[in-house]
Design a protein around this motif. Sequence first.
Motif, PDB file in Angstrom:
ATOM      1  N   LEU A  88       0.824  -1.210   0.000  1.00  0.00           N
ATOM      2  CA  LEU A  88       0.000   0.000   0.000  1.00  0.00           C
ATOM      3  C   LEU A  88       0.862   1.265   0.000  1.00  0.00           C
ATOM      4  O   LEU A  88       0.585   2.212  -0.728  1.00  0.00           O
ATOM      5  CB  LEU A  88      -0.943   0.005   1.204  1.00  0.00           C
ATOM      6  CG  LEU A  88      -2.075  -1.019   1.153  1.00  0.00           C
ATOM      7  CD1 LEU A  88      -2.766  -1.089   2.514  1.00  0.00           C
ATOM      8  CD2 LEU A  88      -3.060  -0.676   0.058  1.00  0.00           C
ATOM      9  N   VAL A  89       1.918   1.257   0.795  1.00  0.00           N
ATOM     10  CA  VAL A  89       2.799   2.423   0.847  1.00  0.00           C
ATOM     11  C   VAL A  89       3.514   2.595  -0.491  1.00  0.00           C
ATOM     12  O   VAL A  89       3.590   3.707  -1.021  1.00  0.00           O
ATOM     13  CB  VAL A  89       3.798   2.316   2.019  1.00  0.00           C
ATOM     14  CG1 VAL A  89       4.845   3.424   1.962  1.00  0.00           C
ATOM     15  CG2 VAL A  89       3.060   2.352   3.357  1.00  0.00           C
ATOM     16  N   ARG A  90       4.027   1.515  -1.063  1.00  0.00           N
ATOM     17  CA  ARG A  90       4.675   1.601  -2.380  1.00  0.00           C
ATOM     18  C   ARG A  90       3.714   2.121  -3.436  1.00  0.00           C
ATOM     19  O   ARG A  90       4.101   2.918  -4.301  1.00  0.00           O
ATOM     20  CB  ARG A  90       5.243   0.242  -2.787  1.00  0.00           C
ATOM     21  CG  ARG A  90       6.532  -0.109  -2.075  1.00  0.00           C
ATOM     22  CD  ARG A  90       7.201  -1.338  -2.653  1.00  0.00           C
ATOM     23  NE  ARG A  90       6.388  -2.541  -2.564  1.00  0.00           N
ATOM     24  CZ  ARG A  90       6.305  -3.331  -1.498  1.00  0.00           C
ATOM     25  NH1 ARG A  90       7.006  -3.042  -0.410  1.00  0.00           N
ATOM     26  NH2 ARG A  90       5.555  -4.406  -1.503  1.00  0.00           N
ATOM     27  N   SER A  91       2.473   1.707  -3.371  1.00  0.00           N
ATOM     28  CA  SER A  91       1.473   2.197  -4.329  1.00  0.00           C
ATOM     29  C   SER A  91       1.279   3.697  -4.183  1.00  0.00           C
ATOM     30  O   SER A  91       1.162   4.413  -5.181  1.00  0.00           O
ATOM     31  CB  SER A  91       0.136   1.483  -4.129  1.00  0.00           C
ATOM     32  OG  SER A  91       0.261   0.123  -4.452  1.00  0.00           O
ATOM     33  N   GLY A  92       1.236   4.183  -2.950  1.00  0.00           N
ATOM     34  CA  GLY A  92       1.100   5.615  -2.721  1.00  0.00           C
ATOM     35  C   GLY A  92       2.287   6.393  -3.286  1.00  0.00           C
ATOM     36  O   GLY A  92       2.120   7.438  -3.913  1.00  0.00           O
ATOM     37  N   GLN A 114       2.525   6.726   3.697  1.00  0.00           N
ATOM     38  CA  GLN A 114       2.197   6.044   4.949  1.00  0.00           C
ATOM     39  C   GLN A 114       0.914   6.594   5.542  1.00  0.00           C
ATOM     40  O   GLN A 114       0.064   5.826   6.018  1.00  0.00           O
ATOM     41  CB  GLN A 114       3.340   6.190   5.953  1.00  0.00           C
ATOM     42  CG  GLN A 114       4.545   5.359   5.600  1.00  0.00           C
ATOM     43  CD  GLN A 114       5.649   5.495   6.628  1.00  0.00           C
ATOM     44  OE1 GLN A 114       5.599   6.329   7.528  1.00  0.00           O
ATOM     45  NE2 GLN A 114       6.657   4.656   6.492  1.00  0.00           N
ATOM     46  N   ASP A 115       0.759   7.912   5.519  1.00  0.00           N
ATOM     47  CA  ASP A 115      -0.477   8.523   6.022  1.00  0.00           C
ATOM     48  C   ASP A 115      -1.680   8.070   5.212  1.00  0.00           C
ATOM     49  O   ASP A 115      -2.742   7.769   5.769  1.00  0.00           O
ATOM     50  CB  ASP A 115      -0.387  10.045   5.986  1.00  0.00           C
ATOM     51  CG  ASP A 115       0.558  10.614   7.026  1.00  0.00           C
ATOM     52  OD1 ASP A 115       0.921   9.883   7.977  1.00  0.00           O
ATOM     53  OD2 ASP A 115       0.936  11.792   6.878  1.00  0.00           O
ATOM     54  N   CYS A 143       3.024  10.316  -4.074  1.00  0.00           N
ATOM     55  CA  CYS A 143       3.162  10.759  -2.687  1.00  0.00           C
ATOM     56  C   CYS A 143       4.605  10.614  -2.226  1.00  0.00           C
ATOM     57  O   CYS A 143       5.341   9.755  -2.717  1.00  0.00           O
ATOM     58  CB  CYS A 143       2.304   9.899  -1.758  1.00  0.00           C
ATOM     59  SG  CYS A 143       0.537  10.013  -2.028  1.00  0.00           S
ATOM     60  N   SER A 144       4.990  11.448  -1.266  1.00  0.00           N
ATOM     61  CA  SER A 144       6.271  11.222  -0.585  1.00  0.00           C
ATOM     62  C   SER A 144       6.087   9.964   0.273  1.00  0.00           C
ATOM     63  O   SER A 144       4.946   9.549   0.542  1.00  0.00           O
ATOM     64  CB  SER A 144       6.615  12.415   0.305  1.00  0.00           C
ATOM     65  OG  SER A 144       5.748  12.462   1.417  1.00  0.00           O
ATOM     66  N   PRO A 145       7.177   9.342   0.725  1.00  0.00           N
ATOM     67  CA  PRO A 145       7.007   8.160   1.588  1.00  0.00           C
ATOM     68  C   PRO A 145       6.154   8.443   2.829  1.00  0.00           C
ATOM     69  O   PRO A 145       5.334   7.614   3.219  1.00  0.00           O
ATOM     70  CB  PRO A 145       8.449   7.799   1.968  1.00  0.00           C
ATOM     71  CG  PRO A 145       9.250   8.263   0.794  1.00  0.00           C
ATOM     72  CD  PRO A 145       8.588   9.552   0.365  1.00  0.00           C
TER      73      PRO A 145
END
Length: 69
Positions: A21-25, A36-37, A30-32
Amino acid sequence: ENLMDHDGDFSAYASARWGSLVRSGVFLGCSPEEAQDLAQTTLMRCYAQCVGGHEKLPGDGHEAARWRT
């Protein structure tokens, strides 16, 4: 099925998918930290809908911290 069963199941689901999910963002721009948010907010909203259809997000946000790896 009680709420504790849902908590464990959802926590396992969220933990297994957190990195993706974070990698997709990040892939979406998005910034890392923003990714995450975004992942945390999305998972919390999903949890609220899956467990009872409540609009209010559960807890004070500490639950999501355990999903971050």
